[in-house]
Design an enzyme around this catalytic site. Sequence first.
Site, short mmCIF file in Angstrom:
data_model
loop_
_atom_site.label_atom_id
_atom_site.label_comp_id
_atom_site.label_asym_id
_atom_site.label_seq_id
_atom_site.Cartn_x
_atom_site.Cartn_y
_atom_site.Cartn_z
N GLU A 215 -7.76 10.36 7.24
CA GLU A 215 -6.57 10.12 8.07
C GLU A 215 -6.61 10.95 9.35
O GLU A 215 -6.11 10.56 10.39
CB GLU A 215 -5.28 10.42 7.28
CG GLU A 215 -5.03 9.40 6.21
CD GLU A 215 -3.58 9.30 5.76
OE1 GLU A 215 -2.72 10.04 6.26
OE2 GLU A 215 -3.33 8.45 4.88
N ASP B 283 0.85 -1.20 0.00
CA ASP B 283 0.00 0.00 0.00
C ASP B 283 0.88 1.24 0.00
O ASP B 283 2.06 1.20 0.34
CB ASP B 283 -0.92 0.00 1.23
CG ASP B 283 -1.91 1.15 1.21
OD1 ASP B 283 -2.30 1.58 0.11
OD2 ASP B 283 -2.29 1.63 2.29
N SER B 284 0.24 2.38 -0.34
CA SER B 284 0.96 3.64 -0.29
C SER B 284 1.15 4.12 1.15
O SER B 284 1.99 4.97 1.41
CB SER B 284 0.19 4.70 -1.08
OG SER B 284 -1.11 4.84 -0.56
N CYS C 232 -11.44 3.94 -2.95
CA CYS C 232 -10.23 4.29 -2.19
C CYS C 232 -10.37 3.66 -0.82
O CYS C 232 -11.44 3.76 -0.19
CB CYS C 232 -10.11 5.82 -2.07
SG CYS C 232 -8.73 6.36 -1.05
N1 DGL Z 1 -6.06 4.62 -0.27
C1 DGL Z 1 -5.43 4.58 -1.54
C2 DGL Z 1 -6.35 3.96 -2.60
O1 DGL Z 1 -7.05 3.03 -2.30
C3 DGL Z 1 -4.91 5.92 -2.00
C4 DGL Z 1 -4.14 6.72 -1.00
C5 DGL Z 1 -3.05 7.53 -1.66
O2 DGL Z 1 -3.35 8.45 -2.43
O3 DGL Z 1 -1.89 7.20 -1.44
O4 DGL Z 1 -6.35 4.35 -3.74
#
Ligand code: DGL
Length: 266
Positions: free
Chosen positions: A154, A12-13, A186
């Site tokens: 967040e 994940d990011s 997201c």
């Molecule tokens: N939560 C991430 C997604 O499902 C994106 C978060 C980010 O922009 O890093 O796309």
Amino acid sequence: MSSRWKAIGMLDSGVGGLTIQREILNHLPNESTVYFGDTGRAPYGSKSMESILRFAEEGIKFLLNNYPVKLVVLACHTISAVAYEHLKSMVDAPLVEVVGPTVDLAMKATRNRRIGVIGTEALINSNIYKKKLEERGDVKVFPQPCPLLMPLSEEGWFKEPETYSITRKYVGPLVDEGIDTLILGCTHYPPLIEAIRSALPEHVELIDPAVAVAEETSRILRENNMTTEDDSPRHLYIVTDNPERFKRVGERYLGRSIYYIRLITL
Ligand code: DGL
């Protein structure tokens, strides 16, 4: 670690993928996990395709080169949309992504064939949901980037009036288009579900793929005889910056304590 210890890897990011991990741990309580959150370079959703591809490639290589990972979950819509095909051609381990299960759920849910998608700018620019949904049938897709929702999530502003009004502003035009299904594209959005729901007519179905992704992970492990019956599974978190913040924000998403965090530099 015994030589037979093998974990589910998660890429994940940052912290958002923990809303997916939450369901994976519920479905597979005996499995160990190694979660890679690229907190030093997040958010990915405002980056170019080239950067997201490069970051995702570096992240998955780190995971696979340093840990005994038996399968990798791309716990992020943005990574799944931009990098899945590339990563698949690069690694031998089974890869689970989030877009496919989301498309299946949305196609099952829609009655009037008008589907909204909210997500990061990179996710929406990739056009992946529009493309995959339209491949599956005669549907009309209404995409909406929502860059302000990730930081609100967040921040833990799940119930603040500001979150409700910003959400309404993003989702309102989709309501005007008469959608009956809305994809939460997201992993940061499920905690905002009450605000999102309040901006929609009651009959609109919200699609969060977390449970479907956990089921898909479980199915692949079973079919490949890769499940474990470990009574004391371990959960390790690798981050590229600020482990304290990862723990604070992440525990809210995960709904349980985070004990082992390793800070690395790529
Ligand atoms: N939560 C991430 C997604 O499902 C994106 C978060 C980010 O922009 O890093 O796309």
